[in-house]
Write an enzyme that holds these catalytic residues in place. Structure first.
Site, PDB file in Angstrom:
ATOM      1  CE  LYS A  13      35.322  90.228  63.851  1.00 27.25           C
ATOM      2  NZ  LYS A  13      35.745  90.670  62.547  1.00 27.25           N
ATOM      3  CE  LYS A  71      41.361  89.730  66.173  1.00 26.56           C
ATOM      4  NZ  LYS A  71      41.669  89.616  64.775  1.00 26.56           N
ATOM      5  CE  LYS A 100      41.624  95.452  59.364  1.00 22.94           C
ATOM      6  NZ  LYS A 100      40.715  94.324  59.590  1.00 22.94           N
TER       7      LYS A 100
HETATM    8  N1  AQP Z   1      45.993  91.539  66.913  1.00 22.75           N
HETATM    9  C1  AQP Z   1      46.495  90.792  65.943  1.00 22.75           C
HETATM   10  N2  AQP Z   1      47.716  90.230  66.096  1.00 22.75           N
HETATM   11  C2  AQP Z   1      48.242  89.486  65.093  1.00 22.75           C
HETATM   12  N3  AQP Z   1      47.639  89.280  63.910  1.00 22.75           N
HETATM   13  C3  AQP Z   1      46.440  89.827  63.714  1.00 22.75           C
HETATM   14  N4  AQP Z   1      45.578  89.825  62.674  1.00 22.75           N
HETATM   15  C4  AQP Z   1      44.485  90.560  62.998  1.00 22.75           C
HETATM   16  N5  AQP Z   1      44.606  91.066  64.236  1.00 22.75           N
HETATM   17  C5  AQP Z   1      45.797  90.622  64.717  1.00 22.75           C
HETATM   18  C6  AQP Z   1      45.803  89.144  61.419  1.00 22.75           C
HETATM   19  O1  AQP Z   1      45.586  90.078  60.380  1.00 22.75           O
HETATM   20  C7  AQP Z   1      45.084  89.396  59.226  1.00 22.75           C
HETATM   21  C8  AQP Z   1      43.966  90.193  58.615  1.00 22.75           C
HETATM   22  O2  AQP Z   1      42.888  90.235  59.507  1.00 22.75           O
HETATM   23  P1  AQP Z   1      41.457  90.706  59.005  1.00 22.75           P
HETATM   24  O3  AQP Z   1      41.458  92.134  58.764  1.00 22.75           O
HETATM   25  O4  AQP Z   1      41.042  89.885  57.833  1.00 22.75           O
HETATM   26  O5  AQP Z   1      40.478  90.282  60.131  1.00 22.75           O
HETATM   27  P2  AQP Z   1      40.600  90.273  61.658  1.00 22.75           P
HETATM   28  O6  AQP Z   1      41.477  89.141  62.099  1.00 22.75           O
HETATM   29  O7  AQP Z   1      39.207  90.284  62.197  1.00 22.75           O
HETATM   30  O8  AQP Z   1      41.371  91.641  61.973  1.00 22.75           O
HETATM   31  P3  AQP Z   1      40.873  92.831  62.880  1.00 22.75           P
HETATM   32  O9  AQP Z   1      41.918  93.876  62.822  1.00 22.75           O
HETATM   33  O10 AQP Z   1      40.510  92.286  64.219  1.00 22.75           O
HETATM   34  O11 AQP Z   1      39.624  93.347  62.073  1.00 22.75           O
HETATM   35  P4  AQP Z   1      38.188  93.732  62.604  1.00 22.75           P
HETATM   36  O12 AQP Z   1      38.406  94.740  63.689  1.00 22.75           O
HETATM   37  O13 AQP Z   1      37.457  94.256  61.435  1.00 22.75           O
HETATM   38  O14 AQP Z   1      37.596  92.464  63.129  1.00 22.75           O
HETATM   39  C9  AQP Z   1      44.688  87.998  59.681  1.00 22.75           C
HETATM   40  O15 AQP Z   1      45.640  87.065  59.171  1.00 22.75           O
HETATM   41  C10 AQP Z   1      44.776  88.044  61.170  1.00 22.75           C
HETATM   42  O16 AQP Z   1      45.220  86.820  61.712  1.00 22.75           O
END
Ligand code: AQP
Length: 336
Positions: free
Chosen positions: A119, A201, A204
């Site tokens: 990040k 990965k 969003k």
């Molecule tokens: N690509 C992924 N595949 C499987 N699981 C995923 N999770 C996130 N991306 C994937 C799971 O979603 C849950 C919530 O995630 P979060 O929103 O708290 O944070 P994150 O992991 O940082 O998700 P994003 O989508 O990548 O958000 P941004 O873009 O804001 O950083 C978690 O349980 C995660 O494992």
């Protein structure tokens, strides 16, 4: 007749950030599994808005995304009576325990976190301290509720480990303060990768063509899969190292339809990537359409949404305060 004592359900805490519209990765890796847990466990699901501001958010968008996320949790079928659904910022004990646990965590531990490295590379203009200490706030989220299990995607394993280390450390100093949580890794729940950079990965907050959002229209879904990166050898085979793009599409398809990978690969062998992309498009549209219909209904009922998050904050707050007060007493603060 004497009744057998009711077995206490194990507690589960999980969260999702309102940092965009949830991706198919969030859905497959986290959200859809939550619904499966609601009868067997005592579940708290948190909209992690405090975590979301580790990256700069536009205020109006953050508000809209937060409400939208609550409506989506209801749209995937989570029952707000069986589960506690709440906004993290509505339970101030999260921020309070975050500070306390900061003082029981070492710089070296935080420096090792791969998500921080990822990040901070992505947001080089805003490497704030919150981004660095994010896993400590997350540890507090879990420990406040004495959660036994934390369902997370494999990308969060490192954060869960640090939470366990912090809990064990505090327990070592003060006695039995926290339940040390275990990871709960659902059997189905592959890590979904970016459509444009399939070695990373799906997130969003990535550019729009990298991820499928839960609210994407069928046309947008079709277009994004059509443009998804594959490779030039035209063979459908599951091999994440050599063929990350094709393997990602295959595992999304398996996760959505439940078909075993071997059977799927055999069924598609000799076919072109176009067919794979059509199949994954169809499965995605079929999964998301009913969720989108329920989402539109729920979004129309603001009073209901308000009552869900107010009740959720009250229920979560009672549990959180119990742990916070216990920790503060152990540390040596004077009780209020
Ligand atoms: N690509 C992924 N595949 C499987 N699981 C995923 N999770 C996130 N991306 C994937 C799971 O979603 C849950 C919530 O995630 P979060 O929103 O708290 O944070 P994150 O992991 O940082 O998700 P994003 O989508 O990548 O958000 P941004 O873009 O804001 O950083 C978690 O349980 C995660 O494992």
């Amino acid at each position: 007749m004497e009744q057998a004592p009711k077995e206490k359900k194990q507690r589960i805490l999980s969260g999702i950030q309102p940092s965009g519209t949830p991706s198919l990765g969030n859905y497959i890796g986290a959200m859809r599994n939550w619904k499966l847990l609601e009868d067997q466990y005592d579940c708290l699901y948190m909209i992690a808005d405090l975590h979301a501001i580790t990256v700069r958010q536009e205020p109006a968008k953050l508000r809209a995304q937060s409400i939208q996320l609550l409506a989506l949790l209801l749209a995937i079928g989570l029952d707000p009576e069986k589960n506690v659904l709440f906004f993290q910022s509505h339970v101030p004990q999260h921020a309070q325990i975050g500070w306390l646990l900061n003082c029981y965590t070492y710089m070296g531990e935080m420096s090792r976190m791969t998500q921080f490295k990822d990040k901070s590379a992505k947001h080089a203009d805003n490497i704030n301290c919150g981004l660095f200490t994010y896993p400590i706030l997350m540890a507090g989220d879990i420990l406040l509720y004495q959660a036994n299990l934390v369902p997370v995607g494999h990308d969060q394993t490192q954060h869960l480990e640090i939470c366990r280390d912090i809990a064990t450390r505090v327990n070592g100093v003060y006695g039995n303060v926290f339940t040390v949580p275990e990871g709960y890794y659902p059997k189905v729940g592959a890590r979904v990768m970016s459509l444009q950079e399939p070695t990373r990965k799906m997130s969003k907050s990535d550019p729009d063509d990298c991820f499928i959002s839960i609210l994407d229209t069928p046309d947008a879904i079709r277009r994004k899969y059509r443009r998804a990166v594959t490779d030039s050898d035209a063979e459908i085979r599951f091999d994440p190292a050599a063929k990350p793009g094709v393997s990602n599409l295959l595992s999304i398809l398996c996760a959505l339809t439940g078909e075993p990978m071997d059977a799927l690969v055999e069924r598609l062998s000799g076919k072109g990537y176009g067919e794979l992309k059509s199949a994954v498009t169809e499965a995605t549209v079929e999964t998301l359409s009913p969720i989108q219909a329920r989402f539109n209904q729920v979004m129309g009922d603001k009073a209901y949404l308000e009552s869900v998050y107010r009740t959720g904050a009250q229920r979560a707050g009672i549990l959180a305060e119990r742990t916070l007060a216990k920790l503060m007493k152990k540390i040596g603060f004077i009780a209020k």
